[in-house]
Write a protein that holds these residues in place. Structure first.
Motif, PDB file in Angstrom:
ATOM      1  N   LYS A  11       1.825   9.351  -5.746  1.00 54.00           N
ATOM      2  CA  LYS A  11       2.316  10.692  -5.420  1.00 54.00           C
ATOM      3  C   LYS A  11       3.360  11.146  -6.440  1.00 54.00           C
ATOM      4  O   LYS A  11       3.317  12.272  -6.938  1.00 54.00           O
ATOM      5  N   ASN A  12       4.310  10.268  -6.771  1.00 53.67           N
ATOM      6  CA  ASN A  12       5.351  10.608  -7.747  1.00 53.67           C
ATOM      7  C   ASN A  12       4.768  10.864  -9.127  1.00 53.67           C
ATOM      8  O   ASN A  12       5.222  11.757  -9.850  1.00 53.67           O
ATOM      9  N   ARG A  63       0.836  -1.194   0.000  1.00 56.41           N
ATOM     10  CA  ARG A  63       0.000   0.000   0.000  1.00 56.41           C
ATOM     11  C   ARG A  63       0.878   1.254   0.000  1.00 56.41           C
ATOM     12  O   ARG A  63       0.608   2.213  -0.719  1.00 56.41           O
ATOM     13  N   GLN A  64       1.937   1.236   0.808  1.00 58.29           N
ATOM     14  CA  GLN A  64       2.845   2.382   0.872  1.00 58.29           C
ATOM     15  C   GLN A  64       3.554   2.589  -0.465  1.00 58.29           C
ATOM     16  O   GLN A  64       3.738   3.728  -0.913  1.00 58.29           O
ATOM     17  N   LYS A  65       3.962   1.485  -1.095  1.00 59.73           N
ATOM     18  CA  LYS A  65       4.614   1.582  -2.402  1.00 59.73           C
ATOM     19  C   LYS A  65       3.674   2.181  -3.440  1.00 59.73           C
ATOM     20  O   LYS A  65       4.073   3.036  -4.230  1.00 59.73           O
ATOM     21  N   ILE A 123      -5.562  13.984  -5.405  1.00 58.29           N
ATOM     22  CA  ILE A 123      -4.554  15.048  -5.356  1.00 58.29           C
ATOM     23  C   ILE A 123      -4.444  15.563  -3.921  1.00 58.29           C
ATOM     24  O   ILE A 123      -3.353  15.695  -3.375  1.00 58.29           O
ATOM     25  N   PHE A 124      -5.594  15.822  -3.314  1.00 60.67           N
ATOM     26  CA  PHE A 124      -5.611  16.427  -1.977  1.00 60.67           C
ATOM     27  C   PHE A 124      -5.376  15.399  -0.866  1.00 60.67           C
ATOM     28  O   PHE A 124      -5.094  15.787   0.256  1.00 60.67           O
ATOM     29  N   ALA A 125      -5.441  14.132  -1.191  1.00 61.64           N
ATOM     30  CA  ALA A 125      -5.036  13.100  -0.223  1.00 61.64           C
ATOM     31  C   ALA A 125      -3.517  13.096  -0.071  1.00 61.64           C
ATOM     32  O   ALA A 125      -2.989  12.752   0.982  1.00 61.64           O
ATOM     33  N   HIS A 126      -2.824  13.500  -1.133  1.00 57.06           N
ATOM     34  CA  HIS A 126      -1.356  13.532  -1.117  1.00 57.06           C
ATOM     35  C   HIS A 126      -0.796  14.924  -0.814  1.00 57.06           C
ATOM     36  O   HIS A 126       0.310  15.047  -0.272  1.00 57.06           O
TER      37      HIS A 126
END
Length: 195
Positions: free
Chosen positions: A14-15, A6-8, A49-52
């Motif tokens: 995000k990238n 999940r983190q990956k 977008i706003f989650a990141h």
């Protein structure tokens, strides 16, 4: 294991947003690009977008910081510890020419940005000036270039480059102004500072 996946995925998303945003800000402007357009091109929901990135300004700030990392990393790659002024200037132009459209927007719109974004721009310029000034001080001692205040030496170079970027439509309609005029700018500048 599941959390790691999940983190990956979160980092990959995000990238991707940062990469798409860099291109969109270059194309549509730092102050006018809409987050909805970035989301659409990145193939994520607008909410993602706003989650990141809590705000559009935070997204723009991270894009500028990423651009700064790339430029300074590229400069470090291209510049050796004992290189000459011409090589540093070539490396600088090569680094920014890879992101010429974004960099041009950055210098055109910098006064309209928030303080954090402007500080990031200052940090980018500081990294560039560090390399140029290091070589300039050595070459002044060796008598290759005239003695002069290093801040003026750097500002003259940046002013020349920025003039061509900001007014690129006067110099070339379709091509990169740095690729078209880079050698001419370097040679002119070296003639100005030569001893």
């Amino acid at each position: 294991m599941l959390e790691s996946q999940r983190q990956k995925q979160k980092l990959k998303t995000k990238n991707n947003i940062i990469e798409v945003a860099l291109k969109q800000f270059a194309k549509d402007g730092l102050t006018t690009t809409r987050t909805a357009d970035i989301a659409s091109i990145a193939k994520v929901s607008h909410g993602t977008i706003f989650a990141h990135f809590e705000t559009r300004e935070i997204l723009l700030g991270e894009v500028i910081e990423e651009f700064g990392r790339r430029i300074t990393s590229r400069l470090h790659e291209l510049v050796s510890s004992n290189c000459e002024m011409k090589e540093v200037l070539q490396a600088h132009l090569q680094g920014i020419s890879e992101y010429e459209e974004f960099y041009t927007r950055l210098i055109l719109e910098s006064r309209l940005l928030n303080e954090d974004a402007r500080n990031s721009i200052i940090m980018i310029q500081s990294a560039v000036s560090f390399h140029i000034i290091q070589v300039a001080e050595r070459e002044m001692k060796e008598g290759k270039i005239r003695e002069m205040p290093v801040d003026l030496l750097f500002n003259t170079w940046i002013g020349l480059v920025h003039h061509y970027l900001i007014n690129s439509d006067l110099f070339t309609k379709e091509n990169s102004v740095l690729k078209t005029y880079g050698d001419k700018l370097i040679n002119h500048y070296l003639n100005l500072i030569a001893n």
